[in-house]
Write an enzyme that holds these catalytic residues in place. Sequence first.
Site: not given
Ligand code: GDP
Ligand code: IMO
Ligand code: MG
Length: 422
Positions: A16-19, A21, A43-44, A132, A146, A224, A301, A412
């Site tokens: 969830d780092e913002g990949k 975006k 969830g991107h 998840t 396998r 992840q 989730t 943002g």
């Molecule tokens: P991903 O899984 O790495 O693609 O990241 P997620 O989409 O799960 O979570 C990132 C969240 O941060 C999303 O809701 C984005 O819309 C939001 N986001 C991304 N970049 C920024 C930023 O620079 N500032 C803010 N406030 N939100 C951001």
């Molecule tokens: P993105 O790509 C954040 C976490 C789950 C749990 C662990 C194992 O959006 O960054 P799993 O369902 O993979 O067996 O769950 O990994 N997890 C994530 N946390 N971002 C994700 O994906 C994740 N995918 C799995 O919350 O702790």
């Molecule tokens: Mg995510």
Amino acid sequence: MKQGKIDALLGIVFGDEGKGKVVDYFTPQYDVVARFAGGPNAGHTIIFDGKKFVLRSIPSGIFNDGTLNIIGNGCVIAPDLFYLEAKELENAGYKMKGRLHISKRAHLILPTHRALDRAYETLKGKNKIGTTGKGIGPAYSDKAARTGLRVGDILDNFEEKYNALKARHTRILDDLNYKYDIAEEEKTWLEGVAYMRTLDLTDTEIEINRYLNEGKKVLAEGAQGSLLDIDHGTYPMVSSSSTTCGGVCTGLGVAPNRIDQVFGIFKAYSTRVGSGPFPVELFDETGDKIREIGHEFGAVTGRNRRCGWLDLVALKYAAVVNGVTQLIMMKSDVLDIFPTLKVCVAYKKGNETTQDMPYDLNGWEPVYEDVKGWNCDLTNMRSEKEFPQELSDYIAYIEQYMGIPITIVSVGPDRTATIVRN
Ligand code: GDP
Ligand code: IMO
Ligand code: MG
């Protein structure tokens, strides 16, 4: 002839780092965007022109017309969830046919894999991973054992193969005495399989290597984060795939010498969703504020994400394991209101202090240094020249510890709030 290269964009913390975006932002520079690991546990989020999309299995390059998107062999795919995701995109005008290729070698997530995921979590009780619930662990387990089903299997005598694996799962679930009902989801799942048959199911590893030989540029989109990697994460509280740079090679079928830039993406603070050690976690008002301002609730989730200060020990470990060449700092704007920021520069346990990631994170506490906050609104800034001095100092501080440049700063969620540093 000029050989093309692969760049990798990898989450280097707990996901969830913002990949999504940044992949979307980078896409116009690439011919191909490919997912190499994970599945609908991802969830991107992508936001542009006032619209928001959350992608799970489909690469974040799908919004750019000229880019081919690939779901590689290292991924697992749930036909029903994929179908829903694809339909939503098609309804919004983004066609899959011809723009998305799926590896015949990617593995399928069955409804019974999800039941197994739930069953295993229930069995673990307080030691549950907090998955998840998308069947990721059981699907990758079948791959390693396998016994899995692959996308290519849906093209030939599928019913027999499906029923055999389902029967195997049913026996395990019965042995566990776990009650479940998959009748409804199985219907949609089979519709999803039928839909997938209409798409381009290909030998993506051959394709990618051919594109590279033609001089094309490929971006590998991580899912992840490195600390959820099956080998390098906080095992056993991890996901089940190789989310680190090595996973790009195995998950797409490309050689290591094809990889050029490795973008390591992180937030200006830390989050984690699910169970597992998290030394920098804040249980106080500051943690709540970060969650509230950063909207730190899971895109898949809806769960609360655990929040804390930036952890440079973890970041450095991930940078080493991945060979990160450039860093990308996201969500800087979320720290706008804090007069002082803390940064974890080491871990301590009793008399011991370390800057190296320990084998087991449990019991280690963060050693913090204070850094002055900027205390102003970053969200409308669009160039580095507008940065307050304190933000420039925060960036320089991280760069110095890491020995790697931060080349992009995000202020943002919108595509436009992305600042490339010169
Ligand atoms: P991903 O899984 O790495 O693609 O990241 P997620 O989409 O799960 O979570 C990132 C969240 O941060 C999303 O809701 C984005 O819309 C939001 N986001 C991304 N970049 C920024 C930023 O620079 N500032 C803010 N406030 N939100 C951001
Ligand atoms: P993105 O790509 C954040 C976490 C789950 C749990 C662990 C194992 O959006 O960054 P799993 O369902 O993979 O067996 O769950 O990994 N997890 C994530 N946390 N971002 C994700 O994906 C994740 N995918 C799995 O919350 O702790
Ligand atoms: Mg995510």
